[in-house]
Design a protein around this motif. Structure first.
Motif, PDB file in Angstrom:
ATOM      1  N   VAL A 281       9.205  -0.893   8.208  1.00  0.00           N
ATOM      2  CA  VAL A 281       8.616  -1.684   9.385  1.00  0.00           C
ATOM      3  C   VAL A 281       7.260  -2.093   9.157  1.00  0.00           C
ATOM      4  N   ASP A 282       7.012  -3.191   9.474  1.00  0.00           N
ATOM      5  CA  ASP A 282       5.637  -3.778   9.173  1.00  0.00           C
ATOM      6  C   ASP A 282       5.287  -5.054  10.068  1.00  0.00           C
ATOM      7  N   ILE A 283       4.252  -5.268  10.632  1.00  0.00           N
ATOM      8  CA  ILE A 283       3.582  -6.403  11.402  1.00  0.00           C
ATOM      9  C   ILE A 283       3.722  -7.600  10.831  1.00  0.00           C
TER      10      ILE A 283
ATOM     11  N   HIS B 255     -14.893   4.912  15.385  1.00  0.00           N
ATOM     12  CA  HIS B 255     -13.545   4.686  16.031  1.00  0.00           C
ATOM     13  C   HIS B 255     -12.074   4.803  15.082  1.00  0.00           C
ATOM     14  N   TYR B 256     -12.462   4.540  13.795  1.00  0.00           N
ATOM     15  CA  TYR B 256     -11.455   5.034  13.001  1.00  0.00           C
ATOM     16  C   TYR B 256     -11.182   6.783  12.753  1.00  0.00           C
ATOM     17  N   ALA B 257     -12.262   7.243  12.778  1.00  0.00           N
ATOM     18  CA  ALA B 257     -12.350   8.584  12.362  1.00  0.00           C
ATOM     19  C   ALA B 257     -11.948   9.343  13.598  1.00  0.00           C
TER      20      ALA B 257
ATOM     21  N   ALA C 114       7.657  -5.898  13.110  1.00  0.00           N
ATOM     22  CA  ALA C 114       7.438  -5.258  14.553  1.00  0.00           C
ATOM     23  C   ALA C 114       6.112  -4.705  14.256  1.00  0.00           C
ATOM     24  N   ASP C 115       5.405  -4.553  15.592  1.00  0.00           N
ATOM     25  CA  ASP C 115       3.927  -4.170  15.699  1.00  0.00           C
ATOM     26  C   ASP C 115       3.898  -2.854  16.202  1.00  0.00           C
ATOM     27  N   VAL C 116       3.361  -1.928  15.519  1.00  0.00           N
ATOM     28  CA  VAL C 116       3.248  -0.564  16.116  1.00  0.00           C
ATOM     29  C   VAL C 116       2.450  -0.521  17.504  1.00  0.00           C
TER      30      VAL C 116
ATOM     31  N   THR D 118      -9.714   8.400  -0.260  1.00  0.00           N
ATOM     32  CA  THR D 118      -9.933   6.851  -0.594  1.00  0.00           C
ATOM     33  C   THR D 118      -9.107   6.661  -1.704  1.00  0.00           C
ATOM     34  N   ILE D 119      -8.273   5.565  -1.292  1.00  0.00           N
ATOM     35  CA  ILE D 119      -7.048   5.046  -2.197  1.00  0.00           C
ATOM     36  C   ILE D 119      -7.513   3.590  -2.503  1.00  0.00           C
ATOM     37  N   TYR D 120      -7.140   2.909  -3.500  1.00  0.00           N
ATOM     38  CA  TYR D 120      -7.366   1.506  -3.837  1.00  0.00           C
ATOM     39  C   TYR D 120      -6.199   0.830  -3.411  1.00  0.00           C
ATOM     40  N   THR D 121      -6.279   0.552  -2.055  1.00  0.00           N
ATOM     41  CA  THR D 121      -5.065  -0.093  -1.415  1.00  0.00           C
ATOM     42  C   THR D 121      -5.841  -1.493  -0.859  1.00  0.00           C
ATOM     43  N   GLY D 122      -5.108  -2.324   0.087  1.00  0.00           N
ATOM     44  CA  GLY D 122      -5.507  -3.325   0.728  1.00  0.00           C
ATOM     45  C   GLY D 122      -6.798  -3.040   1.818  1.00  0.00           C
TER      46      GLY D 122
ATOM     47  N   ASN E 238       4.845   7.728   9.965  1.00  0.00           N
ATOM     48  CA  ASN E 238       3.612   7.262  10.790  1.00  0.00           C
ATOM     49  C   ASN E 238       2.742   6.839   9.970  1.00  0.00           C
ATOM     50  N   ASN E 239       2.740   5.739   9.078  1.00  0.00           N
ATOM     51  CA  ASN E 239       1.600   5.240   8.217  1.00  0.00           C
ATOM     52  C   ASN E 239       1.078   3.967   8.330  1.00  0.00           C
ATOM     53  N   ALA E 240       1.370   3.281   9.193  1.00  0.00           N
ATOM     54  CA  ALA E 240       0.505   2.148   9.501  1.00  0.00           C
ATOM     55  C   ALA E 240      -0.866   2.308  10.135  1.00  0.00           C
TER      56      ALA E 240
ATOM     57  N   GLY F 197       0.932  -1.177  -0.110  1.00  0.00           N
ATOM     58  CA  GLY F 197      -0.093  -0.090  -0.086  1.00  0.00           C
ATOM     59  C   GLY F 197       0.555   1.276  -0.059  1.00  0.00           C
ATOM     60  N   GLN F 198       0.237   2.285   0.859  1.00  0.00           N
ATOM     61  CA  GLN F 198       0.980   3.746   0.746  1.00  0.00           C
ATOM     62  C   GLN F 198       2.490   3.459   1.313  1.00  0.00           C
ATOM     63  N   GLY F 199       2.676   2.822   2.196  1.00  0.00           N
ATOM     64  CA  GLY F 199       4.069   2.758   3.078  1.00  0.00           C
ATOM     65  C   GLY F 199       5.058   2.333   2.175  1.00  0.00           C
TER      66      GLY F 199
HETATM   67  N1  LIG Z   1      -6.599   3.417   1.533  1.00  0.00           N
HETATM   68  C1  LIG Z   1      -7.436   4.582   2.050  1.00  0.00           C
HETATM   69  O1  LIG Z   1      -8.360   4.896   1.335  1.00  0.00           O
HETATM   70  C2  LIG Z   1      -6.995   5.663   3.124  1.00  0.00           C
HETATM   71  C3  LIG Z   1      -7.591   6.683   3.145  1.00  0.00           C
HETATM   72  C4  LIG Z   1      -7.216   7.477   4.226  1.00  0.00           C
HETATM   73  C5  LIG Z   1      -6.405   7.360   5.021  1.00  0.00           C
HETATM   74  N2  LIG Z   1      -5.360   6.074   4.833  1.00  0.00           N
HETATM   75  C6  LIG Z   1      -4.608   5.431   5.630  1.00  0.00           C
HETATM   76  O2  LIG Z   1      -3.480   5.480   4.990  1.00  0.00           O
HETATM   77  C7  LIG Z   1      -2.475   4.638   5.824  1.00  0.00           C
HETATM   78  C8  LIG Z   1      -1.950   3.500   4.839  1.00  0.00           C
HETATM   79  O3  LIG Z   1      -2.987   2.778   4.651  1.00  0.00           O
HETATM   80  P1  LIG Z   1      -2.889   1.870   3.146  1.00  0.00           P
HETATM   81  O4  LIG Z   1      -4.164   2.512   2.303  1.00  0.00           O
HETATM   82  O5  LIG Z   1      -1.717   1.670   2.482  1.00  0.00           O
HETATM   83  O6  LIG Z   1      -3.626   0.633   3.588  1.00  0.00           O
HETATM   84  P2  LIG Z   1      -2.847  -0.979   3.642  1.00  0.00           P
HETATM   85  O7  LIG Z   1      -3.928  -1.853   4.255  1.00  0.00           O
HETATM   86  O8  LIG Z   1      -2.657  -1.169   2.139  1.00  0.00           O
HETATM   87  O9  LIG Z   1      -1.405  -1.002   4.390  1.00  0.00           O
HETATM   88  C9  LIG Z   1      -1.477  -0.589   5.659  1.00  0.00           C
HETATM   89  C10 LIG Z   1      -0.095  -1.259   6.076  1.00  0.00           C
HETATM   90  O10 LIG Z   1       0.054  -0.962   7.642  1.00  0.00           O
HETATM   91  C11 LIG Z   1       0.553  -2.296   7.947  1.00  0.00           C
HETATM   92  N3  LIG Z   1       0.157  -2.259   9.494  1.00  0.00           N
HETATM   93  C12 LIG Z   1      -1.205  -2.645  10.034  1.00  0.00           C
HETATM   94  N4  LIG Z   1      -1.235  -2.840  11.344  1.00  0.00           N
HETATM   95  C13 LIG Z   1       0.310  -2.699  11.786  1.00  0.00           C
HETATM   96  C14 LIG Z   1       0.665  -2.837  12.982  1.00  0.00           C
HETATM   97  N5  LIG Z   1       0.274  -2.930  14.105  1.00  0.00           N
HETATM   98  N6  LIG Z   1       2.192  -2.612  12.844  1.00  0.00           N
HETATM   99  C15 LIG Z   1       2.871  -2.413  11.629  1.00  0.00           C
HETATM  100  N7  LIG Z   1       2.293  -2.409  10.756  1.00  0.00           N
HETATM  101  C16 LIG Z   1       1.027  -2.496  10.509  1.00  0.00           C
HETATM  102  C17 LIG Z   1      -0.197  -3.325   7.194  1.00  0.00           C
HETATM  103  O11 LIG Z   1       0.688  -4.805   7.185  1.00  0.00           O
HETATM  104  C18 LIG Z   1       0.134  -2.704   5.868  1.00  0.00           C
HETATM  105  O12 LIG Z   1       1.106  -3.119   5.175  1.00  0.00           O
HETATM  106  C19 LIG Z   1      -3.192   4.134   7.088  1.00  0.00           C
HETATM  107  O13 LIG Z   1      -2.703   4.775   8.277  1.00  0.00           O
HETATM  108  C20 LIG Z   1      -4.594   4.314   6.727  1.00  0.00           C
HETATM  109  O14 LIG Z   1      -5.190   4.427   7.675  1.00  0.00           O
HETATM  110  C21 LIG Z   1      -5.919   5.139   3.905  1.00  0.00           C
END
Ligand SMILES: NC(=O)c1ccc[n+]([C@@H]2O[C@H](COP(=O)([O-])OP(=O)(O)OC[C@H]3O[C@@H](n4cnc5c(N)ncnc54)[C@H](O)[C@@H]3O)[C@@H](O)[C@H]2O)c1
Length: 268
Positions: free
Chosen positions: A35-37, A164-166, A72-74, A197-201, A99-101, A16-18
């Protein structure tokens, strides 16, 4: 290159974005701590795998920069303390913190379980504190640093069914502004990005939970953007470009701000 020899610590770098931020920052010369869980959190949709995290590192190396993968887990302060120590052992310092997770789940307020409440709040909000607490001393000691927190357009405007997310993402906004004030004395810039909104996992995962086709859900979630149709489809590249800008000295006079990159949704 804008970030030659800078060291960037990125959470959620498996996909995804990270993963995109890792490549964009590396193209500007940054060394990457990815870093990723790399395991799932119940009851959330599937998260990144170890193979995906290793692929992020391989992509950075392919670009000609250096990277390490840290599983590792944030949510765990002990694991973040160790991850920061590993990063400093390898690269000497940390200049950029992304801080993207984050995780999300769609639930009416009276349907939220203990497990999902903990998952969303602990990853999205507590997680940014678990990195910042250990990286702030490093940035203070060097008298510089760039912190980029990922909030959400849903952290700036009401999002029914994901309260909760908001709330967690709204917390990210105020943590950003508070840290910017607190750390200005050491020349540290703290900013945030609020993606649309972004087309990720995350989106395919939410669509799966709702039992709807993810292509249909993606179009639906973007329906109220100012830019309509494909013109209003925010991509990971749009967010990574903003990350590079905020990490660079071009943004040296910007701190305490959270920027929507959302095809106009927040202001609509
Ligand atoms: N996709 C969207 O529409 C969207 C919109 C607004 C904000 N966001 C935010 O953007 C960020 C990136 O999301 P994304 O779209 O890439 O989603 P994603 O699910 O594709 O990626 C999230 C990443 O975070 C990792 N992760 C989750 N929990 C973790 C933990 N406890 N420790 C370490 N790593 C962990 C996942 O394994 C994954 O690689 C997030 O903070 C999300 O909330 C996403």
């Amino acid at each position: 290159m804008k970030l030659e020899n800078k060291v960037a610590f990125i959470t959620g770098a498996g996909h995804g974005q990270g993963a995109s931020h890792a490549k964009y920052l590396a193209r500007e010369g940054a060394k990457i701590v990815a870093v990723d869980i790399c395991e799932d959190i119940k009851p959330i949709y599937p998260l990144a795998t170890r193979e995906e995290l290793d692929a992020t590192v391989a992509a950075v190396e392919g670009i000609g920069s250096e990277a390490i993968a840290i599983q590792a887990d944030v949510r765990s302060s002990a694991q973040m303390r160790d991850a920061v120590a590993t990063a400093v052992d390898r690269f000497g310092t940390i200049d950029i913190l992304c801080n993207n997770a984050g995780v999300c789940i769609v639930e009416a307020v009276d349907e939220i379980s203990d497990e999902s409440l903990d998952a969303v709040i602990d990853v999205c909000l507590k997680g940014i504190f678990n990195t910042m607490r250990f990286i702030a001393p490093i940035m203070k000691a060097q008298g510089s640093g760039k912190v980029i927190n990922t909030s959400s357009a849903g952290g700036l405007k009401a999002l029914p069914q994901v309260s909760h997310y908001a709330a967690a993402k709204g917390g990210v906004v105020l943590a950003t502004k508070s840290w910017a004030n607190e750390l200005s004395e050491w020349g540290i810039n703290v900013n945030g990005i609020a993606p649309g909104t972004i087309y990720t996992g995350m989106i395919t995962g939410i669509a799966g939970q709702l039992g709807v086709d993810s292509d249909v859900a993606f179009v639906d979630f973007n329906a109220n953007n100012m830019f309509k149709g494909e013109r209003g489809h925010v991509t990971v590249d749009d967010i990574s470009s903003m990350v590079v800008y905020l990490a660079s000295d071009e943004a040296r006079m910007i701190t305490g701000q959270v920027f929507p990159v959302d095809a106009g949704w927040v202001s609509s």
